[in-house]
Design a protein around this motif. Structure first.
Motif, PDB file in Angstrom:
ATOM      1  N   PHE A  95     -22.275 -19.003 -22.700  1.00 10.26           N
ATOM      2  CA  PHE A  95     -21.048 -19.272 -21.958  1.00 10.26           C
ATOM      3  C   PHE A  95     -19.972 -19.766 -22.911  1.00 10.26           C
ATOM      4  CE2 PHE A  95     -23.456 -23.187 -21.971  1.00 10.26           C
ATOM      5  CZ  PHE A  95     -22.508 -24.143 -22.302  1.00 10.26           C
ATOM      6  N   THR A  96     -18.723 -19.615 -22.466  1.00  6.77           N
ATOM      7  CA  THR A  96     -17.559 -20.110 -23.186  1.00  6.77           C
ATOM      8  C   THR A  96     -16.627 -20.751 -22.162  1.00  6.77           C
ATOM      9  OG1 THR A  96     -17.715 -18.227 -24.694  1.00  6.77           O
ATOM     10  CG2 THR A  96     -15.666 -19.458 -24.726  1.00  6.77           C
ATOM     11  N   VAL A  97     -16.081 -21.932 -22.519  1.00  4.85           N
ATOM     12  CA  VAL A  97     -15.144 -22.623 -21.639  1.00  4.85           C
ATOM     13  C   VAL A  97     -14.038 -23.236 -22.489  1.00  4.85           C
ATOM     14  CG1 VAL A  97     -16.429 -24.802 -21.645  1.00  4.85           C
ATOM     15  CG2 VAL A  97     -14.970 -24.240 -19.686  1.00  4.85           C
ATOM     16  N   ARG A  98     -12.852 -23.270 -21.946  1.00  2.00           N
ATOM     17  CA  ARG A  98     -11.698 -23.845 -22.652  1.00  2.00           C
ATOM     18  C   ARG A  98     -11.912 -25.339 -22.867  1.00  2.00           C
ATOM     19  NH1 ARG A  98      -7.910 -21.543 -25.473  1.00  2.00           N
ATOM     20  NH2 ARG A  98      -5.832 -22.313 -25.120  1.00  2.00           N
ATOM     21  N   HIS A  99     -11.603 -25.808 -24.070  1.00  4.21           N
ATOM     22  CA  HIS A  99     -11.784 -27.220 -24.427  1.00  4.21           C
ATOM     23  C   HIS A  99     -10.454 -27.803 -24.879  1.00  4.21           C
ATOM     24  CE1 HIS A  99     -12.774 -30.522 -27.282  1.00  4.21           C
ATOM     25  NE2 HIS A  99     -13.537 -30.858 -26.254  1.00  4.21           N
ATOM     26  N   ALA A 100     -10.029 -28.876 -24.222  1.00  2.00           N
ATOM     27  CA  ALA A 100      -8.809 -29.614 -24.568  1.00  2.00           C
ATOM     28  C   ALA A 100      -7.560 -28.732 -24.553  1.00  2.00           C
ATOM     29  CB  ALA A 100      -8.961 -30.299 -25.923  1.00  2.00           C
ATOM     30  N   GLY A 101      -7.651 -27.588 -23.884  1.00  2.00           N
ATOM     31  CA  GLY A 101      -6.507 -26.701 -23.774  1.00  2.00           C
ATOM     32  C   GLY A 101      -6.124 -25.994 -25.061  1.00  2.00           C
ATOM     33  N   ILE A 102      -6.895 -26.209 -26.131  1.00  3.01           N
ATOM     34  CA  ILE A 102      -6.497 -25.634 -27.421  1.00  3.01           C
ATOM     35  C   ILE A 102      -7.583 -24.790 -28.093  1.00  3.01           C
ATOM     36  CG2 ILE A 102      -4.801 -27.421 -27.926  1.00  3.01           C
ATOM     37  CD1 ILE A 102      -6.974 -28.705 -29.773  1.00  3.01           C
ATOM     38  N   SER A 103      -8.808 -24.867 -27.610  1.00  2.00           N
ATOM     39  CA  SER A 103      -9.885 -24.091 -28.231  1.00  2.00           C
ATOM     40  C   SER A 103     -10.937 -23.796 -27.175  1.00  2.00           C
ATOM     41  CB  SER A 103     -10.500 -24.875 -29.399  1.00  2.00           C
ATOM     42  OG  SER A 103     -11.139 -26.050 -28.917  1.00  2.00           O
TER      43      SER A 103
END
Length: 176
Positions: A20-28
């Protein structure tokens, strides 16, 4: 898929990735996977009427960050002690779409995956194998995964949309 032997095929966890992939801190993006997976593929006559079911152990989540993994196992996210498994059971395979019911934290929702049959072959050890890929995006909040933290600059720590990529390999029934 008429090259698939009818019967129950077994998921090979050593050659399967549930990532899975999820957005982290809006920047990565943060990436991870579940390393303890089980499942079966049911194949009807002529390689038709496919059905999939799989179980992922929430305790096996691995993002390569032990502190984050422990947080994901906690009640803030998967609550691995109370909800030890994620489950997927297909309801329909049609063309390049795989539809099924995904259960996270005992919340079941229908999901549709872009689906690819990668082919089948006999390995050097005489085991007949088949590969499949499935990809979808879900809203984690729909499954009760609502924890978040506001960022000083605006936005939140964890994005809602989670991209899921399954690369699965199955071994043919023993009688094949």
């Amino acid at each position: 898929m008429n090259d698939l032997t009818p019967g129950t095929w077994t998921l090979d966890p050593a050659h399967t990735s549930a990532a899975f992939t999820v957005r982290h801190a809006g920047i990565s993006k943060a990436r991870g996977q579940f390393t303890d997976v089980e499942g079966v593929l049911e194949v009807g006559a002529g390689g038709e009427n496919l059905s999939f079911s799989t179980t992922l152990k929430t305790e096996s989540i691995n993002t390569s960050q032990p502190d984050r993994d422990n947080h994901l196992r906690s009640g803030d996210f998967f609550d691995a002690e109370q909800f030890p498994e994620l489950r997927f059971v297909s309801t329909k395979v049609e063309g390049d779409k795989l539809t099924g019911d995904l259960t996270i934290r005992d919340i079941t929702k229908p999901v549709e995956l872009d689906f690819t049959y990668e082919g089948a072959a006999t390995d050097p050890f005489g085991i007949y194998r088949a590969g499949f890929t499935g990809e979808t995006t879900i809203s984690r909040k729909e499954f009760g995964l609502t924890w978040n933290a506001a960022l000083e600059a605006g936005g939140v720590m964890v994005g809602d949309n989670v991209k899921i990529l399954i690369e699965a390999e199955f071994t043919a029934p023993a009688s094949a």
